[in-house]
Design an enzyme around this catalytic site. Sequence first.
Site, short mmCIF file in Angstrom:
data_model
loop_
_atom_site.label_atom_id
_atom_site.label_comp_id
_atom_site.label_asym_id
_atom_site.label_seq_id
_atom_site.Cartn_x
_atom_site.Cartn_y
_atom_site.Cartn_z
N ILE A 67 23.14 16.95 55.99
CA ILE A 67 22.32 17.92 56.72
C ILE A 67 21.77 17.17 57.93
CG2 ILE A 67 20.34 17.40 55.23
CD1 ILE A 67 19.27 20.17 55.72
N SER A 68 21.95 17.73 59.12
CA SER A 68 21.55 17.05 60.34
C SER A 68 20.04 16.89 60.41
CB SER A 68 22.03 17.83 61.58
OG SER A 68 23.43 17.87 61.64
#
Length: 229
Positions: A78-79
């Site tokens: 997840i960025s």
Amino acid sequence: MLATLLGLLLLAPPPDTSWKHAGLRTRMVERQIAARGITSPAVLRAMRSVPRHRFVPGVAPELAYADRPLPIGHDQTISQPYIVARMTALVDPDASDRVLEIGTGSGYQAAVLSTIVDSVYTLEIIPELAATATKRLRRLGYDNVVVRNADGFEGWPSRAPFDAIVVTAAPEEIPPPLLDQLADGGRMIVPVGPTGGTQELTLVTKDDGDIARRTLAPVRFVPFLHPED
């Protein structure tokens, strides 16, 4: 008496920590996003409202809201919050927009987009991630998001054209079907570059059928998975 007290404690609902999570989101937006120049009110509202900690189960909330990417399994991440906010702001989403996302992952980027736009169609090539994201988004009430387990290279022709396309994995070249499915006047944000190296965050626009590309910043994303590669 002691047994009675213990029984009551076991039956009691868990403590409400929503105020704590809201505080973490507010601090995240102030320190990581607004302080770096993201000014879109819609994007800032979305980042304040979406419970990021619910998209990284098993991770402490303080870490979920930290300025870093996090693993979500299957060699995917997840960025970091700033990247999610910046990519969202760069496609300049509008309340009437139909958006395509490539790379559902945990569903967090789709949830952020869904609070701003009319509908989000998101593709995830890894079946387990697609199934988990579908359940999570439904459970959290993001009813305008449709998840599909499919190869993102081909886009989603039956739902095209899209006012915006957000690609959360890095292809070496932008897949031509995605350019075709971008609506006239539409915007696409995509990291482009080699696997394992530095990519360029690229903004693509379409005007009267003409494609323009602008590189914005060096980034590092997981590779764009495509079975034919």
